[in-house]
Design a protein around this motif. Structure first.
Motif, short mmCIF file in Angstrom:
data_model
loop_
_atom_site.label_atom_id
_atom_site.label_comp_id
_atom_site.label_asym_id
_atom_site.label_seq_id
_atom_site.Cartn_x
_atom_site.Cartn_y
_atom_site.Cartn_z
N LEU A 173 25.61 65.78 49.66
CA LEU A 173 26.13 64.69 50.47
C LEU A 173 26.16 63.40 49.66
O LEU A 173 25.22 63.09 48.92
CB LEU A 173 25.25 64.51 51.70
N VAL A 174 27.25 62.66 49.82
CA VAL A 174 27.35 61.33 49.21
C VAL A 174 27.19 60.25 50.27
O VAL A 174 26.33 59.38 50.17
CB VAL A 174 28.69 61.16 48.48
N ALA A 175 28.01 60.35 51.32
CA ALA A 175 27.95 59.36 52.39
C ALA A 175 28.65 59.90 53.62
O ALA A 175 29.59 60.69 53.50
CB ALA A 175 28.61 58.04 51.96
N THR A 176 28.20 59.47 54.78
CA THR A 176 28.86 59.82 56.03
C THR A 176 29.04 58.59 56.90
O THR A 176 28.33 57.58 56.73
CB THR A 176 28.05 60.87 56.82
N ILE A 177 29.98 58.69 57.84
CA ILE A 177 30.24 57.58 58.76
C ILE A 177 30.64 58.17 60.10
O ILE A 177 31.43 59.11 60.17
CB ILE A 177 31.33 56.64 58.20
N THR A 178 30.06 57.63 61.16
CA THR A 178 30.38 58.11 62.50
C THR A 178 31.62 57.41 63.04
O THR A 178 32.11 56.45 62.46
CB THR A 178 29.20 57.86 63.45
N SER A 179 32.09 57.88 64.17
CA SER A 179 33.24 57.23 64.80
C SER A 179 32.90 55.81 65.24
O SER A 179 33.78 54.97 65.34
CB SER A 179 33.71 58.05 66.01
N GLY A 180 31.61 55.55 65.43
CA GLY A 180 31.15 54.20 65.77
C GLY A 180 30.83 53.36 64.57
O GLY A 180 30.30 52.26 64.70
N LEU A 181 31.11 53.88 63.37
CA LEU A 181 30.99 53.18 62.08
C LEU A 181 29.55 53.05 61.59
O LEU A 181 29.27 52.22 60.73
CB LEU A 181 31.66 51.80 62.12
N SER A 182 28.65 53.89 62.08
CA SER A 182 27.31 53.95 61.49
C SER A 182 27.40 54.77 60.21
O SER A 182 28.07 55.80 60.17
CB SER A 182 26.33 54.61 62.46
#
Length: 123
Positions: free
Chosen positions: A47-56
């Protein structure tokens, strides 16, 4: 049903920057989490990075401060701004999306992967 197309990889010198993009298309109802992963030769995908639909957002410790993930929900696109690149960042970078799609009268939620884009950091 859902396709992810990445762009923006290439060859860059140490200390340089690149911006990756990943656009989702298809019979998409909604996209929850989106993220970037990478796989270096002889190593497992990480994993490098993730982002939720709420931008977390969430980042691997090795890229915190240097990388920034963002997304445009209207365009169904996720970005990865990579600064201060190091040779150890060299890998194939993959986009991932957790998407709900609709096809043939059925809803389906699953994770999708892009084809990958090569990032090489070398002088």
């Amino acid at each position: 049903q859902v396709q992810l197309v990445e762009s923006g990889g290439g060859l860059v010198q140490p200390g340089g920057s690149l911006r990756l993009s990943c656009a989702a298309s298809g019979t998409i109802v909604s996209i929850n989490n989106m993220g970037w992963y990478r796989q270096a030769p002889g190593k497992q995908r990480e994993l490098v990075a993730t982002i939720t639909s709420g931008l977390s957002t969430n980042y691997a410790d090795s890229v915190k401060v240097r990388f920034t993930i963002s997304r445009d929900n209207a365009k169904k696109t996720v970005y990865l701004q990579m600064n201060s690149l190091k040779p150890e960042d060299t890998a194939v970078y993959y986009c991932n999306a957790d998407a709900l799609s609709y096809s043939g009268g059925l809803y389906r939620r699953q994770g999708y992967w892009g084809q990958g884009t090569q990032v090489t950091v070398s002088s």
